[in-house]
Design a protein around this motif. Structure first.
Motif, mmCIF file in Angstrom:
data_model
loop_
_atom_site.group_PDB
_atom_site.id
_atom_site.type_symbol
_atom_site.label_atom_id
_atom_site.label_comp_id
_atom_site.label_asym_id
_atom_site.label_seq_id
_atom_site.Cartn_x
_atom_site.Cartn_y
_atom_site.Cartn_z
ATOM 1 N N LYS A 1 -14.349 -51.300 17.205
ATOM 2 C CA LYS A 1 -14.824 -51.885 18.464
ATOM 3 C C LYS A 1 -14.531 -50.967 19.648
ATOM 4 N N VAL A 2 -13.335 -50.385 19.655
ATOM 5 C CA VAL A 2 -12.987 -49.452 20.735
ATOM 6 C C VAL A 2 -13.842 -48.192 20.640
ATOM 7 N N GLY B 1 -19.349 -45.240 22.673
ATOM 8 C CA GLY B 1 -20.561 -44.552 22.244
ATOM 9 C C GLY B 1 -20.471 -43.838 20.919
ATOM 10 N N TYR B 2 -19.567 -44.269 20.067
ATOM 11 C CA TYR B 2 -19.367 -43.583 18.792
ATOM 12 C C TYR B 2 -20.645 -43.503 17.950
ATOM 13 N N ALA C 1 -10.311 -39.445 22.069
ATOM 14 C CA ALA C 1 -9.335 -40.297 21.374
ATOM 15 C C ALA C 1 -9.940 -41.577 20.796
ATOM 16 N N PRO C 2 -10.868 -42.252 21.493
ATOM 17 C CA PRO C 2 -11.442 -43.460 20.902
ATOM 18 C C PRO C 2 -12.148 -43.192 19.576
ATOM 19 N N PHE C 3 -12.750 -42.012 19.426
ATOM 20 C CA PHE C 3 -13.441 -41.676 18.185
ATOM 21 C C PHE C 3 -12.432 -41.359 17.073
ATOM 22 N N ASN C 4 -11.288 -40.812 17.461
ATOM 23 C CA ASN C 4 -10.253 -40.517 16.479
ATOM 24 C C ASN C 4 -9.724 -41.779 15.802
ATOM 25 N N LEU C 5 -9.885 -42.921 16.457
ATOM 26 C CA LEU C 5 -9.471 -44.177 15.829
ATOM 27 C C LEU C 5 -10.233 -44.399 14.525
ATOM 28 N N ASN D 1 -5.127 -42.466 8.087
ATOM 29 C CA ASN D 1 -3.801 -41.880 8.296
ATOM 30 C C ASN D 1 -3.027 -42.574 9.403
ATOM 31 N N ILE D 2 -3.440 -43.783 9.747
ATOM 32 C CA ILE D 2 -2.731 -44.518 10.802
ATOM 33 C C ILE D 2 -2.511 -45.971 10.371
ATOM 34 N N SER D 3 -1.451 -46.549 10.936
ATOM 35 C CA SER D 3 -1.261 -48.001 10.882
ATOM 36 C C SER D 3 -1.468 -48.503 12.307
ATOM 37 N N TYR D 4 -1.870 -49.750 12.456
ATOM 38 C CA TYR D 4 -2.138 -50.224 13.813
ATOM 39 C C TYR D 4 -1.796 -51.698 13.976
#
Length: 226
Positions: free
Chosen positions: A38-39, A44-45, A116-120, A126-129
């Protein structure tokens, strides 16, 4: 006559059913989006797939000092041109020597500030959230949503680092906190502002700290699409 009326009613029912199915499908797709997506999509992803080249200059003003470096990136081929104060280096991220590897660390940092928003989405494996629907943002003190991500302990240039993203109901980032090694205290806190739209990408080009003595901004942004 009754047969014609019946056929008309049947046609209306079929059309109505199709519309309902399309709405249901759209709702299902929307429900399937994670908070990470969503982010990303708010920025504009969905248009990233069309990007052939992106150019930008990374700037930092700290008190009376200024630092900058420029990049040209072709994401489909991963060709990079790094332009610094002293020299220019061209390399491909799939085949890096020690010099390119060191330079690429700067590219990853600067690109993160821009995208950074696209890196999500890119880094989702490789991330926990953790998502909190209402907290007080650190700079504006306004009520916002908070998304905390923590990178895995292996891989990348800064393993184990954490970021707190703050945003409203439109999912556009307004502030963020970087916490090195997932420590409790903030390593850096800035705004996300100065949004520009480049080929459908919504990019936060300005970042300031609360004290006003630090400003990080992206300039000369050019996006080329197919």
């Amino acid at each position: 006559m009754k047969k014609i009326v019946s056929l008309l009613v049947l046609g209306v029912l079929i059309l109505s059913s199709c519309k309902t199915e399309k709405k249901s499908e759209a709702s299902a797709i929307e429900k399937e989006l994670t908070i990470l997506e969503k982010v990303a999509f708010a920025h504009g992803y969905e248009n990233w797939k069309d990007v052939n080249e992106i150019r930008f200059t990374f700037n930092v003003d700290r008190d009376t000092t200024h630092f900058e470096r420029s990049w040209t990136w072709k994401p489909k081929s991963n060709d990079i041109v790094a332009i610094g104060a002293q020299d220019t280096l061209s390399y491909n991220r799939g085949n890096m020597d020690s010099v390119a590897l060191k330079t690429n660390g700067g590219f990853i940092n600067d690109r993160y500030w821009l995208l950074a928003p696209f890196n999500l989405v890119w880094d989702k494996n490789n991330i926990s959230y953790e998502h909190t629907t209402e907290v007080q943002a650190p700079i504006s003190k306004q009520a916002m949503q908070k998304l905390t991500i923590v990178y895995g302990s292996e891989g990348g240039y800064t393993p184990g680092d954490a970021y707190d993203f703050y945003f409203g109901d439109d999912y556009l980032l307004k502030e963020w906190v970087f916490r090195k090694g997932n420590q409790a205290e903030a390593s850096l806190t800035t705004t996300w502002e100065g949004y520009i739209d480049q080929k459908g990408l919504k990019l936060g080009a300005m970042h300031k700290n609360a004290e006003g003595n630090f400003k990080l901004y992206l300039s000369n942004i050019e996006v080329q699409t197919k």
